[in-house]
Scaffold this motif. Structure first.
Motif, PDB file in Angstrom:
ATOM      1  N   GLY A   1       0.828  -1.192   0.000  1.00  0.00           N
ATOM      2  CA  GLY A   1       0.000   0.000   0.000  1.00  0.00           C
ATOM      3  C   GLY A   1       0.864   1.243   0.000  1.00  0.00           C
ATOM      4  O   GLY A   1       2.064   1.188  -0.316  1.00  0.00           O
ATOM      5  N   VAL A   2       0.258   2.387   0.355  1.00  0.00           N
ATOM      6  CA  VAL A   2       0.991   3.640   0.487  1.00  0.00           C
ATOM      7  C   VAL A   2       0.955   4.038   1.957  1.00  0.00           C
ATOM      8  O   VAL A   2       0.172   3.497   2.741  1.00  0.00           O
ATOM      9  CB  VAL A   2       0.370   4.752  -0.390  1.00  0.00           C
ATOM     10  N   ALA A   3       1.797   4.995   2.343  1.00  0.00           N
ATOM     11  CA  ALA A   3       1.836   5.392   3.754  1.00  0.00           C
ATOM     12  C   ALA A   3       2.135   6.870   3.886  1.00  0.00           C
ATOM     13  O   ALA A   3       2.857   7.457   3.073  1.00  0.00           O
ATOM     14  CB  ALA A   3       2.885   4.581   4.508  1.00  0.00           C
ATOM     15  N   ILE A   4       1.568   7.467   4.924  1.00  0.00           N
ATOM     16  CA  ILE A   4       1.911   8.828   5.322  1.00  0.00           C
ATOM     17  C   ILE A   4       2.983   8.716   6.403  1.00  0.00           C
ATOM     18  O   ILE A   4       2.743   8.151   7.468  1.00  0.00           O
ATOM     19  CB  ILE A   4       0.687   9.581   5.868  1.00  0.00           C
ATOM     20  N   LEU A   5       4.169   9.241   6.115  1.00  0.00           N
ATOM     21  CA  LEU A   5       5.285   9.132   7.051  1.00  0.00           C
ATOM     22  C   LEU A   5       5.919  10.495   7.260  1.00  0.00           C
ATOM     23  O   LEU A   5       5.644  11.451   6.515  1.00  0.00           O
ATOM     24  CB  LEU A   5       6.338   8.151   6.523  1.00  0.00           C
ATOM     25  N   ASP A   6       6.797  10.564   8.229  1.00  0.00           N
ATOM     26  CA  ASP A   6       7.563  11.793   8.420  1.00  0.00           C
ATOM     27  C   ASP A   6       8.639  11.875   7.339  1.00  0.00           C
ATOM     28  O   ASP A   6       9.079  10.867   6.785  1.00  0.00           O
ATOM     29  CB  ASP A   6       8.198  11.813   9.809  1.00  0.00           C
ATOM     30  N   GLU A   7       9.068  13.081   7.076  1.00  0.00           N
ATOM     31  CA  GLU A   7      10.013  13.331   5.997  1.00  0.00           C
ATOM     32  C   GLU A   7      11.369  12.663   6.241  1.00  0.00           C
ATOM     33  O   GLU A   7      12.042  12.224   5.294  1.00  0.00           O
ATOM     34  CB  GLU A   7      10.191  14.846   5.864  1.00  0.00           C
ATOM     35  N   LEU A   8      11.792  12.558   7.505  1.00  0.00           N
ATOM     36  CA  LEU A   8      13.098  11.952   7.814  1.00  0.00           C
ATOM     37  C   LEU A   8      13.116  10.481   7.422  1.00  0.00           C
ATOM     38  O   LEU A   8      14.065   9.994   6.804  1.00  0.00           O
ATOM     39  CB  LEU A   8      13.415  12.108   9.301  1.00  0.00           C
ATOM     40  N   THR A   9      12.057   9.761   7.791  1.00  0.00           N
ATOM     41  CA  THR A   9      11.974   8.344   7.430  1.00  0.00           C
ATOM     42  C   THR A   9      11.909   8.176   5.924  1.00  0.00           C
ATOM     43  O   THR A   9      12.580   7.312   5.340  1.00  0.00           O
ATOM     44  CB  THR A   9      10.741   7.693   8.075  1.00  0.00           C
ATOM     45  N   ALA A  10      11.115   9.015   5.264  1.00  0.00           N
ATOM     46  CA  ALA A  10      10.962   8.912   3.806  1.00  0.00           C
ATOM     47  C   ALA A  10      12.298   9.114   3.098  1.00  0.00           C
ATOM     48  O   ALA A  10      12.640   8.378   2.161  1.00  0.00           O
ATOM     49  CB  ALA A  10       9.942   9.930   3.319  1.00  0.00           C
ATOM     50  N   ARG A  11      13.075  10.096   3.538  1.00  0.00           N
ATOM     51  CA  ARG A  11      14.366  10.361   2.892  1.00  0.00           C
ATOM     52  C   ARG A  11      15.356   9.223   3.164  1.00  0.00           C
ATOM     53  O   ARG A  11      16.196   8.914   2.320  1.00  0.00           O
ATOM     54  CB  ARG A  11      14.927  11.691   3.372  1.00  0.00           C
ATOM     55  N   ALA A  12      15.261   8.618   4.340  1.00  0.00           N
ATOM     56  CA  ALA A  12      16.170   7.514   4.672  1.00  0.00           C
ATOM     57  C   ALA A  12      15.858   6.265   3.851  1.00  0.00           C
ATOM     58  O   ALA A  12      16.754   5.476   3.540  1.00  0.00           O
ATOM     59  CB  ALA A  12      16.094   7.198   6.167  1.00  0.00           C
ATOM     60  N   TYR A  13      14.580   6.074   3.468  1.00  0.00           N
ATOM     61  CA  TYR A  13      14.167   4.852   2.783  1.00  0.00           C
ATOM     62  C   TYR A  13      13.991   5.005   1.276  1.00  0.00           C
ATOM     63  O   TYR A  13      13.842   4.013   0.565  1.00  0.00           O
ATOM     64  CB  TYR A  13      12.861   4.326   3.397  1.00  0.00           C
ATOM     65  N   ALA A  14      13.986   6.235   0.774  1.00  0.00           N
ATOM     66  CA  ALA A  14      13.762   6.432  -0.665  1.00  0.00           C
ATOM     67  C   ALA A  14      14.848   5.727  -1.482  1.00  0.00           C
ATOM     68  O   ALA A  14      16.028   5.829  -1.181  1.00  0.00           O
ATOM     69  CB  ALA A  14      13.742   7.922  -0.989  1.00  0.00           C
ATOM     70  N   ASP A  15      14.434   4.970  -2.491  1.00  0.00           N
ATOM     71  CA  ASP A  15      15.374   4.268  -3.363  1.00  0.00           C
ATOM     72  C   ASP A  15      14.720   4.079  -4.727  1.00  0.00           C
ATOM     73  O   ASP A  15      13.744   4.757  -5.051  1.00  0.00           O
ATOM     74  CB  ASP A  15      15.810   2.929  -2.749  1.00  0.00           C
ATOM     75  N   ASP A  16      15.225   3.139  -5.517  1.00  0.00           N
ATOM     76  CA  ASP A  16      14.678   2.951  -6.867  1.00  0.00           C
ATOM     77  C   ASP A  16      13.293   2.308  -6.852  1.00  0.00           C
ATOM     78  O   ASP A  16      12.635   2.220  -7.891  1.00  0.00           O
ATOM     79  CB  ASP A  16      15.641   2.124  -7.721  1.00  0.00           C
ATOM     80  N   ARG A  17      12.834   1.866  -5.653  1.00  0.00           N
ATOM     81  CA  ARG A  17      11.489   1.282  -5.572  1.00  0.00           C
ATOM     82  C   ARG A  17      10.489   2.189  -4.875  1.00  0.00           C
ATOM     83  O   ARG A  17       9.286   1.964  -4.962  1.00  0.00           O
ATOM     84  CB  ARG A  17      11.544  -0.067  -4.829  1.00  0.00           C
ATOM     85  N   LEU A  18      10.984   3.195  -4.156  1.00  0.00           N
ATOM     86  CA  LEU A  18      10.107   4.079  -3.393  1.00  0.00           C
ATOM     87  C   LEU A  18      10.325   5.533  -3.783  1.00  0.00           C
ATOM     88  O   LEU A  18      11.442   5.949  -4.084  1.00  0.00           O
ATOM     89  CB  LEU A  18      10.378   3.945  -1.882  1.00  0.00           C
ATOM     90  N   GLU A  19       9.279   6.305  -3.757  1.00  0.00           N
ATOM     91  CA  GLU A  19       9.402   7.752  -3.871  1.00  0.00           C
ATOM     92  C   GLU A  19       8.396   8.392  -2.918  1.00  0.00           C
ATOM     93  O   GLU A  19       7.522   7.715  -2.359  1.00  0.00           O
ATOM     94  CB  GLU A  19       9.178   8.228  -5.305  1.00  0.00           C
ATOM     95  N   PHE A  20       8.530   9.684  -2.723  1.00  0.00           N
ATOM     96  CA  PHE A  20       7.619  10.362  -1.805  1.00  0.00           C
ATOM     97  C   PHE A  20       7.353  11.776  -2.294  1.00  0.00           C
ATOM     98  O   PHE A  20       8.120  12.348  -3.062  1.00  0.00           O
ATOM     99  CB  PHE A  20       8.197  10.391  -0.378  1.00  0.00           C
ATOM    100  N   ARG A  21       6.230  12.339  -1.843  1.00  0.00           N
ATOM    101  CA  ARG A  21       5.869  13.714  -2.124  1.00  0.00           C
ATOM    102  C   ARG A  21       5.262  14.336  -0.862  1.00  0.00           C
ATOM    103  O   ARG A  21       4.588  13.658  -0.078  1.00  0.00           O
ATOM    104  CB  ARG A  21       4.833  13.794  -3.258  1.00  0.00           C
ATOM    105  N   LYS A  22       5.485  15.638  -0.719  1.00  0.00           N
ATOM    106  CA  LYS A  22       4.851  16.363   0.376  1.00  0.00           C
ATOM    107  C   LYS A  22       3.363  16.507   0.094  1.00  0.00           C
ATOM    108  O   LYS A  22       2.918  16.361  -1.047  1.00  0.00           O
ATOM    109  CB  LYS A  22       5.505  17.732   0.546  1.00  0.00           C
ATOM    110  N   LEU A  23       2.615  16.772   1.156  1.00  0.00           N
ATOM    111  CA  LEU A  23       1.163  16.807   1.047  1.00  0.00           C
ATOM    112  C   LEU A  23       0.652  18.208   0.768  1.00  0.00           C
ATOM    113  O   LEU A  23       1.314  19.212   1.050  1.00  0.00           O
ATOM    114  CB  LEU A  23       0.533  16.289   2.342  1.00  0.00           C
TER     115      LEU A  23
END
Length: 326
Positions: free
Chosen positions: A264-286
């Protein structure tokens, strides 16, 4: 004569069954007893334990006898030159390990203070801050002061604050929250909640994703994860439609791992998102933004050491570097 023999034997039996005052009035182990007991328990012989503690064997044997007299039972029995722990000793060891570890920490701190060397900083951080920002700040700090020792533990928000009140840490790194009046706090950074999703799951996305886009999506829930979860719950309540939570995760990195696996998708804090972002994950601010603060807190009656103050300054810089990236 017969009566005399009976009296003699009776006296011998009474002498054999006699309990010494020290054993009869057993008292708790002293810290020195715990130190000596642990050394013998782990080393297996008096000679090895004496060498480990840098004391004489007679002195160690005397301390062990005194500990056993105080306790009222034997801790070891000698078998072929080795001291084997009794069943009671195994129980004592299990219960004394934490005390012994704290004693070693105290001794190490005293040696450093006596030598005028280094120092120690104990930190409790919420999991997200402990993923990247805190480790990077510690690494940078120790390049300048390699003699400084850190004790870092990661917790949920309430556990981090509890560690502060239990005085097992000097400073806690937490999210913005209503804090206890005994706690002094300073803001060291701030970020936003973001939507983390499998790469390519949303087409034609800009810099921000409307919160309303989550309606109908399979969402990894974080509402039970503390202040950041509370922020999302408040934003979620303003949505016009229902958000379908398919998994409830209590830690952000578990939620990120679930997104990576396609759950699924998740709402997370920006620190966790930046630590986990890779070629399989991306994130956007709300859109609209949901912001949070990162706070460094300590007890008012326990002013921060100079080392802890300098570390917080380094962590503030690291958070600025981390949250400035896009």
């Amino acid at each position: 004569m017969h009566g005399a023999r009976g009296g003699k034997h009776g006296g011998a039996r009474a002498k054999e069954g006699k309990v010494s005052p020290a054993r009869h009035n057993a008292s708790p182990m002293r810290l020195r007893h715990i130190e000596v007991f642990n050394a013998i328990y782990l080393c297996g012989t008096i000679s090895a334990a004496a060498k480990f503690l840098n004391v004489s064997q007679p002195s160690l044997s005397k301390t062990l006898r005194h500990a056993e007299d105080q306790l009222g039972f034997k801790l070891f029995r000698r078998v072929r030159g080795r001291l084997l722990p009794t069943e009671e000793a195994h129980v004592v060891y299990r219960e004394s390990r934490e005390v012994y570890a704290k004693l070693e920490t105290l001794q190490q701190a005293c040696r450093s203070l006596r030598a005028g060397e280094g120092g120690r900083v104990s930190v409790a951080a919420v999991h997200s801050a402990g993923l990247a920002a805190a480790p990077a700040a510690i690494a940078r700090f120790r390049k300048q002061r390699p003699d400084v020792v850190f004790d870092v533990r990661t917790f949920h928000q309430d556990e981090a604050l509890r560690a502060l009140f239990d005085r097992t840490c000097e400073v806690a790194i937490v999210w913005d929250a209503a804090l206890h009046p005994r706690v002094a706090a300073q803001r060291i950074g701030g970020g936003e909640l973001v939507l983390v999703f499998p790469r390519g799951a949303f087409s034609n996305v800009g810099d921000r994703i409307p919160i309303s886009s989550l309606v109908g999506q399979d969402v990894i829930g974080i509402t039970a994860s503390g202040p950041v979860g509370d922020l999302w719950a408040a934003a979620h309540a303003k949505l016009g439609g229902e958000v379908r939570e398919v998994v409830s995760a209590h830690t952000f990195f578990v939620a990120a791992a679930l997104v990576r696996e396609g759950a699924g998708v998740a709402i997370l804090d920006e620190l966790t998102a930046r630590a986990y972002a890779d070629d399989r994950l991306e994130f956007r601010k709300l859109d609209p933004p949901v912001r949070f603060d990162v706070m460094a807190v300590h007890l008012e009656d326990r002013p921060l050491s100079q080392l802890a103050t300098k570390f917080i300054s380094e962590l503030r810089k690291e958070l600025e570097r981390t949250l400035a990236g896009d």
